[in-house]
Design an enzyme around this catalytic site. Structure first.
Site, PDB file in Angstrom:
ATOM      1  N   LYS A  59     -21.819  84.065 -35.308  1.00 12.91           N
ATOM      2  CA  LYS A  59     -20.805  83.975 -34.241  1.00 12.91           C
ATOM      3  C   LYS A  59     -21.315  82.837 -33.197  1.00 12.91           C
ATOM      4  O   LYS A  59     -22.027  83.184 -32.667  1.00 12.91           O
ATOM      5  CB  LYS A  59     -20.610  85.358 -33.358  1.00 12.91           C
ATOM      6  CG  LYS A  59     -19.401  85.143 -32.355  1.00 12.91           C
ATOM      7  CD  LYS A  59     -19.376  85.890 -31.179  1.00 12.91           C
ATOM      8  CE  LYS A  59     -20.599  85.423 -29.985  1.00 12.91           C
ATOM      9  NZ  LYS A  59     -19.884  84.403 -29.474  1.00 12.91           N
ATOM     10  N   GLU A 112     -34.393  86.115 -29.946  1.00 18.94           N
ATOM     11  CA  GLU A 112     -35.265  85.377 -29.580  1.00 18.94           C
ATOM     12  C   GLU A 112     -34.596  84.773 -28.173  1.00 18.94           C
ATOM     13  O   GLU A 112     -33.120  84.471 -28.094  1.00 18.94           O
ATOM     14  CB  GLU A 112     -35.169  83.757 -30.445  1.00 18.94           C
ATOM     15  CG  GLU A 112     -36.216  82.682 -30.342  1.00 18.94           C
ATOM     16  CD  GLU A 112     -35.637  81.703 -29.318  1.00 18.94           C
ATOM     17  OE1 GLU A 112     -35.859  81.735 -28.172  1.00 18.94           O
ATOM     18  OE2 GLU A 112     -35.006  80.777 -29.841  1.00 18.94           O
ATOM     19  N   CYS A 153     -34.895  77.171 -24.267  1.00 19.40           N
ATOM     20  CA  CYS A 153     -35.600  78.555 -24.044  1.00 19.40           C
ATOM     21  C   CYS A 153     -37.311  78.124 -23.783  1.00 19.40           C
ATOM     22  O   CYS A 153     -37.895  78.937 -23.033  1.00 19.40           O
ATOM     23  CB  CYS A 153     -35.663  79.398 -25.264  1.00 19.40           C
ATOM     24  SG  CYS A 153     -35.834  78.304 -26.728  1.00 19.40           S
ATOM     25  N   GLU A 168     -35.970  82.682 -15.380  1.00 21.65           N
ATOM     26  CA  GLU A 168     -35.503  81.470 -16.305  1.00 21.65           C
ATOM     27  C   GLU A 168     -34.142  80.974 -15.385  1.00 21.65           C
ATOM     28  O   GLU A 168     -33.368  81.514 -15.284  1.00 21.65           O
ATOM     29  CB  GLU A 168     -35.123  82.088 -17.711  1.00 21.65           C
ATOM     30  CG  GLU A 168     -34.753  80.710 -18.477  1.00 21.65           C
ATOM     31  CD  GLU A 168     -34.452  81.235 -19.951  1.00 21.65           C
ATOM     32  OE1 GLU A 168     -33.445  82.147 -20.217  1.00 21.65           O
ATOM     33  OE2 GLU A 168     -35.025  80.762 -20.843  1.00 21.65           O
TER      34      GLU A 168
HETATM   35  P1  NAI Z   1     -25.871  84.912 -23.350  1.00 27.46           P
HETATM   36  O1  NAI Z   1     -26.907  85.616 -23.968  1.00 27.46           O
HETATM   37  O2  NAI Z   1     -24.646  85.799 -22.892  1.00 27.46           O
HETATM   38  O3  NAI Z   1     -25.154  84.062 -24.742  1.00 27.46           O
HETATM   39  C1  NAI Z   1     -25.693  83.758 -25.921  1.00 27.46           C
HETATM   40  C2  NAI Z   1     -24.780  84.209 -27.058  1.00 27.46           C
HETATM   41  O4  NAI Z   1     -24.572  85.916 -27.131  1.00 27.46           O
HETATM   42  C3  NAI Z   1     -23.517  83.989 -27.030  1.00 27.46           C
HETATM   43  O5  NAI Z   1     -22.967  83.503 -28.507  1.00 27.46           O
HETATM   44  C4  NAI Z   1     -22.658  85.121 -26.453  1.00 27.46           C
HETATM   45  O6  NAI Z   1     -21.421  85.044 -26.753  1.00 27.46           O
HETATM   46  C5  NAI Z   1     -23.293  86.098 -27.064  1.00 27.46           C
HETATM   47  N1  NAI Z   1     -23.052  87.372 -26.097  1.00 27.46           N
HETATM   48  C6  NAI Z   1     -22.996  87.446 -24.850  1.00 27.46           C
HETATM   49  N2  NAI Z   1     -22.753  88.738 -24.324  1.00 27.46           N
HETATM   50  C7  NAI Z   1     -22.792  89.516 -25.626  1.00 27.46           C
HETATM   51  C8  NAI Z   1     -22.878  90.763 -25.853  1.00 27.46           C
HETATM   52  N3  NAI Z   1     -22.442  91.900 -24.930  1.00 27.46           N
HETATM   53  N4  NAI Z   1     -22.963  91.336 -27.210  1.00 27.46           N
HETATM   54  C9  NAI Z   1     -23.191  90.399 -28.303  1.00 27.46           C
HETATM   55  N5  NAI Z   1     -23.332  89.084 -28.104  1.00 27.46           N
HETATM   56  C10 NAI Z   1     -22.975  88.582 -26.895  1.00 27.46           C
HETATM   57  O7  NAI Z   1     -26.102  83.778 -22.694  1.00 27.46           O
HETATM   58  P2  NAI Z   1     -25.391  83.004 -21.469  1.00 27.46           P
HETATM   59  O8  NAI Z   1     -24.625  83.775 -20.684  1.00 27.46           O
HETATM   60  O9  NAI Z   1     -24.531  81.951 -22.186  1.00 27.46           O
HETATM   61  O10 NAI Z   1     -26.422  82.178 -20.649  1.00 27.46           O
HETATM   62  C11 NAI Z   1     -26.985  82.835 -19.647  1.00 27.46           C
HETATM   63  C12 NAI Z   1     -28.715  82.699 -19.495  1.00 27.46           C
HETATM   64  O11 NAI Z   1     -29.127  83.042 -20.510  1.00 27.46           O
HETATM   65  C13 NAI Z   1     -29.062  81.174 -19.391  1.00 27.46           C
HETATM   66  O12 NAI Z   1     -28.965  80.858 -18.213  1.00 27.46           O
HETATM   67  C14 NAI Z   1     -30.416  81.344 -19.927  1.00 27.46           C
HETATM   68  O13 NAI Z   1     -31.238  81.689 -19.263  1.00 27.46           O
HETATM   69  C15 NAI Z   1     -30.237  82.227 -21.114  1.00 27.46           C
HETATM   70  N6  NAI Z   1     -30.123  81.843 -22.296  1.00 27.46           N
HETATM   71  C16 NAI Z   1     -31.245  81.623 -23.156  1.00 27.46           C
HETATM   72  C17 NAI Z   1     -31.297  80.838 -24.571  1.00 27.46           C
HETATM   73  C18 NAI Z   1     -32.301  80.731 -25.386  1.00 27.46           C
HETATM   74  O14 NAI Z   1     -32.183  79.678 -26.177  1.00 27.46           O
HETATM   75  N7  NAI Z   1     -33.111  81.844 -25.243  1.00 27.46           N
HETATM   76  C19 NAI Z   1     -29.943  80.416 -25.052  1.00 27.46           C
HETATM   77  C20 NAI Z   1     -28.850  80.437 -23.983  1.00 27.46           C
HETATM   78  C21 NAI Z   1     -28.937  81.041 -22.733  1.00 27.46           C
END
Ligand code: NAI
Ligand code: MG
Length: 496
Positions: A194, A270, A303, A400
């Site tokens: 996904k 991660e 990240c 972050e």
């Molecule tokens: P997110 O963690 O919500 O999204 C990442 C993935 O998880 C996306 O594919 C999203 O559709 C999915 N997702 C979201 N809610 C979910 C749920 N309840 N169950 C299963 N999958 C779910 O991150 P978001 O909201 O896009 O970004 C928020 C913050 O997260 C950013 O500001 C950053 O701090 C952090 N982040 C960290 C990343 C990393 O590389 N470690 C990458 C993206 C965001």
């Protein structure tokens, strides 16, 4: 000057994109679609099928069939490796298209996507292809004290975990798909992937290439949709054996809860970071540029971004002012404009989030040395920002930010900095800049982080394990460490 979009990319984005399930392109069961915007303008870039629980279920069924009974389950490791290698080749053949899609959908400069994201993704498949023929078990001499005189033959088998759900973020959409798919496929698993709702396009083009490479139907399924619906359904599915997730720590915790509430599926995570980048008095002059690159690469949406800059006190002003000068000179613009060094953030939501952090820094009394706000009023641009006069308890120091924002603090000694660098719930990356080899390695040992860079930053390779200590995650991606999380170990014992 705007880079011309290839005809094939134009066609790709003007056609509504469907889900890829069991080797077929299909609409969402609900018939719903969503828009993915171009972050440089905020305008709609493409229409994409909005998969939800029903589609995830279809995809998991296809992946289960492919795992249990499909040609994939009978394929020799050598043949499997060849197909995975072919994916890498096809990525390189389509490098320009993939780079353009990535730039349009994510906002990053097309030149960066072409030089980094795309070749790294290809290299990951090429690296992982070689492992297919090298998954081995052991023979073990056992003692069994309660069966004196008995003879045994014991060995271990390394077998695929099964059906794997993979949930990826938007900061490196293609590369994260590669990091996830490469180790899963080389060990013989089947996958439901996904992509992030902000950036679904390159994973859909990758699915085309995967089919073209000859990966059998149902082995890789791509379901685009939202986290709360499609993502949550995958994390909660009782017939998914493992979930690999990259994203926020907050959602990582939801995935852990979903595993516990369903079938205790295996997890690798991660998650976030707040990585320290530490510049000693004796660092080479290049440390200034290194510190700027550590935070501003990919607009700070990394990240491992070096978002906490620590500089030994005698060089503090010089290094921090140097980073601020570099920040002022960065050319912001649409990713598809040649000459652009930094594009927009990925979404309106991220723009709000990052500017919210900037406001909190000011209200808590920090000093903005340069930048500090939104850039322009079109698209989701944020100025590269350097902040000083912080305290360890400030939100901008602890959390972050995931934008082009660095907080800088002076330090005195190695012992002091080791403590302060580790003063975070995260432990993903760290940077050390010094000419003193023994100091560098002594500090590297003290840092609680999955990656430590010495006199460099953001150096990634398919053969290097990557992952986090503490709340930055569970398990490692890339390298042979990644294979462990995609295999089960079976111990077989025969009495002779
Ligand atoms: P997110 O963690 O919500 O999204 C990442 C993935 O998880 C996306 O594919 C999203 O559709 C999915 N997702 C979201 N809610 C979910 C749920 N309840 N169950 C299963 N999958 C779910 O991150 P978001 O909201 O896009 O970004 C928020 C913050 O997260 C950013 O500001 C950053 O701090 C952090 N982040 C960290 C990343 C990393 O590389 N470690 C990458 C993206 C965001
Ligand atoms: Mg979210």
């Amino acid at each position: 000057m705007t880079v011309t979009v290839d005809r094939s990319v134009e066609d790709f984005i003007t056609t509504p994109r469907q889900l890829f399930i069991d080797g077929q392109w299909t609409d969402a069961a609900s018939g719903q679609t969503f828009e993915t915007p171009n972050p440089a303008t905020g305008e709609t870039l493409a229409q994409v099928a909005e998969g939800d629980a029903e589609d995830i279920h279809r995809a998991v069924r296809a992946a289960r069939r492919a795992f249990d009974d499909g040609p994939w389950s009978r394929m020799t490791p050598s043949d499997r490796g060849r197909l995975i290698w072919k994916i890498g080749d096809l990525i390189l053949e389509h490098a320009d298209e993939l780079a353009q899609l990535e730039s349009l959908d994510n906002g990053k400069p097309v030149g960066v996507a072409r030089a980094a994201d795309v070749p790294l993704a290809a290299d990951l498949f090429h690296y992982m292809a070689g492992w297919a023929t090298k998954i081995e078990g052991n023979t073990i001499n056992i003692s069994v004290p309660y069966m004196p005189g008995a003879n045994f033959h014991s060995y271990t088998l390394r077998e695929p975990v099964g059906v794997v759900g993979q949930i990826i973020p938007w900061n490196f959409p293609l590369l994260m798909a590669a990091w996830k798919l490469g180790p899963a496929l080389t060990t013989g698993n089947t996958v439901v992937l996904k992509p992030a709702e902000q950036t679904p396009l390159s994973a859909l083009l990758l699915a085309q290439l995967i089919a073209e490479a000859g990966i059998p139907d149902g082995v890789v399924n791509v379901v685009t949709g939202f986290g709360e619906t499609a993502g949550a359904a995958l994390a909660a599915h009782d017939d998914v054996d493992k979930v690999a997730f990259t994203g926020s720590t907050e959602v990582g915790k939801l995935i852990v809860a979903a595993s516990g509430a369903s079938n205790l599926k295996k997890l690798t995570l991660e998650l976030g970071g707040k990585s320290p980048n530490i510049v000693f008095d004796d660092a080479e002059a290049g440390a200034v540029e290194g510190a700027a690159n550590a935070i501003f690469f990919n607009h700070g949406q990394c990240c491992v971004a070096g978002s906490r800059l620590f500089v030994q006190e005698d060089r503090f002003d010089e290094v921090v002012n140097g980073v601020a000068e570099i920040a002022k000179g960065i050319k912001l613009g649409p990713g598809m404009e040649s000459g652009t060094q930094m594009g927009p953030l990925v979404s309106e939501e991220q723009l709000q989030r990052v500017t919210g952090f900037l406001e909190s820094g000011v209200s808590e009394g920090a000093t903005t040395l340069t930048g500090g706000g939104r850039f322009g009023d079109n698209g989701y641009f944020v100025e590269p920002t350097v902040i000083t006069n912080t305290r360890p308890d400030m939100k901008i120091v602890r959390e972050e930010i995931f934008g082009p924002v660095v907080v800088a603090e002076p330090f005195r000694s190695l012992d002091e900095i080791a403590k302060e660098a580790n003063n975070s719930v995260y432990g993903l990356g760290a940077g050390i800049w010094t000419r003193d080899i023994s100091k560098a390695h002594a500090l590297a040992k003290k840092l609680r982080a999955g990656t430590v860079w010495i006199n460099c930053y953001n150096v990634f390779d398919a053969s290097l394990p990557f992952g986090g200590y503490k709340q930055s995650g569970w398990g490692r991606e890339m390298g042979h460490a990644a294979l462990e999380a995609y295999t089960e170990v079976k111990a077989v014992t025969a009495q002779l």
